[in-house]
Scaffold this motif. Structure first.
Motif, PDB file in Angstrom:
ATOM      1  N   UNK A 134      14.204  -1.628   4.054  1.00  0.00           N
ATOM      2  CA  UNK A 134      13.334  -1.387   5.333  1.00  0.00           C
ATOM      3  C   UNK A 134      12.129  -2.180   4.777  1.00  0.00           C
ATOM      4  N   UNK A 135      11.197  -2.627   5.825  1.00  0.00           N
ATOM      5  CA  UNK A 135      10.087  -3.285   5.488  1.00  0.00           C
ATOM      6  C   UNK A 135       9.098  -1.979   5.980  1.00  0.00           C
ATOM      7  N   UNK A 136       7.781  -1.925   5.819  1.00  0.00           N
ATOM      8  CA  UNK A 136       7.042  -0.928   6.151  1.00  0.00           C
ATOM      9  C   UNK A 136       6.177  -1.525   7.702  1.00  0.00           C
ATOM     10  N   UNK A 137       6.359  -0.617   8.503  1.00  0.00           N
ATOM     11  CA  UNK A 137       5.553  -1.214  10.003  1.00  0.00           C
ATOM     12  C   UNK A 137       4.195  -0.849   9.737  1.00  0.00           C
ATOM     13  N   UNK A 138       3.652  -1.999   9.698  1.00  0.00           N
ATOM     14  CA  UNK A 138       2.076  -1.569   9.483  1.00  0.00           C
ATOM     15  C   UNK A 138       1.156  -1.480  10.702  1.00  0.00           C
ATOM     16  N   UNK A 139       1.610  -1.895  11.785  1.00  0.00           N
ATOM     17  CA  UNK A 139       0.850  -1.606  13.097  1.00  0.00           C
ATOM     18  C   UNK A 139       1.534  -2.218  14.207  1.00  0.00           C
ATOM     19  N   UNK A 140       1.267  -1.889  15.503  1.00  0.00           N
ATOM     20  CA  UNK A 140       1.642  -2.470  16.490  1.00  0.00           C
ATOM     21  C   UNK A 140       0.439  -2.712  17.674  1.00  0.00           C
ATOM     22  N   UNK A 141       0.639  -3.509  18.427  1.00  0.00           N
ATOM     23  CA  UNK A 141      -0.479  -3.857  19.286  1.00  0.00           C
ATOM     24  C   UNK A 141      -0.056  -3.279  20.703  1.00  0.00           C
ATOM     25  N   UNK A 190       4.590  -6.095  10.020  1.00  0.00           N
ATOM     26  CA  UNK A 190       5.250  -5.480   8.992  1.00  0.00           C
ATOM     27  C   UNK A 190       5.043  -5.968   7.434  1.00  0.00           C
ATOM     28  N   UNK A 191       5.306  -5.205   6.483  1.00  0.00           N
ATOM     29  CA  UNK A 191       4.950  -5.972   5.116  1.00  0.00           C
ATOM     30  C   UNK A 191       6.127  -5.361   4.247  1.00  0.00           C
ATOM     31  N   UNK A 192       6.778  -6.067   3.595  1.00  0.00           N
ATOM     32  CA  UNK A 192       7.759  -5.665   2.532  1.00  0.00           C
ATOM     33  C   UNK A 192       7.397  -6.096   1.182  1.00  0.00           C
ATOM     34  N   UNK A 193       6.623  -5.191   0.627  1.00  0.00           N
ATOM     35  CA  UNK A 193       6.322  -5.417  -1.124  1.00  0.00           C
ATOM     36  C   UNK A 193       7.480  -5.222  -1.918  1.00  0.00           C
ATOM     37  N   UNK A 194       7.717  -6.399  -2.745  1.00  0.00           N
ATOM     38  CA  UNK A 194       8.968  -6.534  -3.636  1.00  0.00           C
ATOM     39  C   UNK A 194       8.383  -6.789  -5.174  1.00  0.00           C
ATOM     40  N   UNK A 195       8.928  -6.371  -6.220  1.00  0.00           N
ATOM     41  CA  UNK A 195       8.851  -6.715  -7.472  1.00  0.00           C
ATOM     42  C   UNK A 195       9.537  -7.945  -7.540  1.00  0.00           C
ATOM     43  N   UNK A 196       9.286  -9.004  -7.931  1.00  0.00           N
ATOM     44  CA  UNK A 196      10.167 -10.282  -8.296  1.00  0.00           C
ATOM     45  C   UNK A 196       9.557 -10.852  -9.347  1.00  0.00           C
ATOM     46  N   UNK A 203      14.646  -6.295   5.610  1.00  0.00           N
ATOM     47  CA  UNK A 203      14.316  -7.346   4.887  1.00  0.00           C
ATOM     48  C   UNK A 203      15.158  -7.753   3.575  1.00  0.00           C
ATOM     49  N   UNK A 204      15.766  -8.765   3.413  1.00  0.00           N
ATOM     50  CA  UNK A 204      16.316  -9.053   2.368  1.00  0.00           C
ATOM     51  C   UNK A 204      15.858 -10.369   1.603  1.00  0.00           C
ATOM     52  N   UNK A 205      15.950 -10.187   0.025  1.00  0.00           N
ATOM     53  CA  UNK A 205      15.360 -11.480  -0.842  1.00  0.00           C
ATOM     54  C   UNK A 205      16.302 -12.268  -1.310  1.00  0.00           C
ATOM     55  N   UNK A 206      17.597 -11.676  -1.110  1.00  0.00           N
ATOM     56  CA  UNK A 206      18.773 -12.320  -1.885  1.00  0.00           C
ATOM     57  C   UNK A 206      19.860 -12.892  -0.960  1.00  0.00           C
TER      58      UNK A 206
END
Ligand code: MSS
Length: 381
Positions: A315-322, A330-336, A305-308
């Motif tokens: 890298x994002x964190x893969x939270x789960x698959x089906x 997936x989730x990408x936590x960012x301090x913005x 993931x890019x925010x710029x």
């Protein structure tokens, strides 16, 4: 201007938030917001793509027809017919798949190809239940002729509907859990999604997942019907290993069975489902979330993931698959800090297959198989 009817007016039981692209035949897409609101896409929120409507089936209610017959014929030693009732008594298999129209994303191609102007909503993740074709042949003691290379399927023409005929390579029985599906999300298959019975091949584009199926024919050749060629194909160079042959944007292409391929396996793709485009979110901790999927042949290994606007990627964190045919959350936590951002996401699988930064590289006349990196602008307050 003419007002399109709402989704629930076109198909009974659909969420009125779905966007109607055509009311005859029925074509409606879901939204990023709805896709992000549930783990399994509910029947109310799932997109619909009909080339040919069957009269009376524009509802999410089941189409109860225990006597409905599916003919299994062609290159087999013993052709037979089986009813939905008999199918329901054979061993059932469940598989969660991403169902996606091969035209999803079409409106991002430039120039825009003709056809339904899908944005992102021609996709959903659902759980099917049904009888694997393999299981069915085994149960019936039916053997395939070694000459059989394709499965060619036909939909019902009840009420005078035009035929819908599609072929898949026979390998979908081995690799894609091809099944005659009788159920979706723990309920009988909704009428509008093909009830009482449809073909489902996990990891493929929606096109050959034939609804209201009446015939499965094992054939030596791919169907030469209109839905197989020129429709639902992308250019390829025969014998050359490019997934899609890039063609000059805006140019015409004379599709034949040899110089193009059908929309078979889904190409790798990923969407940002939160924040929504144009939204404002509270800082500083922002969780960018979404999904990624491919054809299920190899696991997705990295989601960046890019925010710029693509300058830096993490890298994002893969939270789960089906399961391998469903999507990866997936989730990408960012301090913005407060400001304007553009998020992008790109998935890569274990075979190194990834998404182009410029999706237009695969511009094709009919606008299929878009998987360009998604960009989402949002504001942090
Ligand atoms: N089937 C039939 N029968 N018809 C038609 O039209 N379409 C396709 C599939 N199948 C059809 C069929 C398509 S094309 C798609 S996507 C899908 O289906 C969808 O599904 P839903 O359930 O969602 O509606 Mo594109 O690739």
């Amino acid at each position: 201007a003419q007002q399109q009817p709402t989704a629930d007016q076109v198909v009974q039981g659909k969420n009125p938030k779905l966007v109607v692209l055509s009311s005859r035949p029925v074509v409606m897409e879901s939204t990023l917001e709805l896709l992000g609101s549930e783990r399994i896409t509910s029947k109310a929120n799932l997109f619909v793509r009909n080339n040919i409507d069957l009269p009376g089936l524009n509802t999410t209610e089941p189409n109860v027809q225990p006597g409905w017959e599916v003919e299994i014929t062609g290159l087999v030693d013993k052709p037979f017919k089986i009813t939905v009732d008999e199918l329901s008594k054979l061993p059932q298999t469940e598989v969660t798949t991403v169902l996606q129209c091969s035209g999803n994303g079409r409106s991002f191609f430039n120039p825009r190809p003709s056809g339904n102007p899908w944005t992102y909503g021609g996709v959903g993740q659902v759980t099917w239940r049904g009888v694997l074709l393999k299981t069915l042949l085994e149960a019936k003691g039916v053997k395939l002729d070694p000459k059989a290379r394709f499965i060619t399927m036909n939909a019902s023409t009840q009420g005078g509907a035009q035929p819908y005929e599609k072929s898949y390579p026979i390998s979908v029985m081995e690799h894609n859990s091809a099944m005659l599906a009788l159920g979706m999300n723990g309920e009988p298959l909704p009428a509008v999604h093909g009830g009482p019975v449809r073909l489902v091949a996990a990891g493929t584009f929606g096109t050959a997942n034939v609804k209201w199926i009446t015939k499965v024919e094992f054939t030596e050749k791919e169907s030469s019907g209109n839905e197989q060629v020129p429709r639902y194909r992308v250019p390829v160079l025969p014998g050359w290993n490019t997934p899609i042959l890039p063609t000059q944007p805006g140019s015409r292409y004379n599709y034949t069975l040899d110089n193009s391929r059908s929309n078979w396996g889904a190409n790798i793709n990923s969407f940002i489902l939160s924040p929504l485009p144009g939204s404002s979110v509270r800082g500083r901790l922002v969780e960018i979330r979404g999904v990624a999927w491919n054809d299920g042949l190899a696991p997705i290994e990295s989601i960046e993931v890019s925010v710029d606007s693509g300058t830096t990627w993490r890298k994002a964190v893969i939270e789960g698959d089906h399961g391998k045919f469903g999507w990866y959350r997936w989730v990408a936590p960012r301090l913005l800090s407060p400001g304007e951002y553009e998020a992008m996401v790109r998935a890569t699988d274990a075979l190194g297959r990834t998404q182009p930064l410029n999706g237009n590289i695969w511009w094709n006349e009919r606008g299929y198989e878009w998987n360009g990196v998604m960009r989402v602008k949002f504001t942090v307050t």
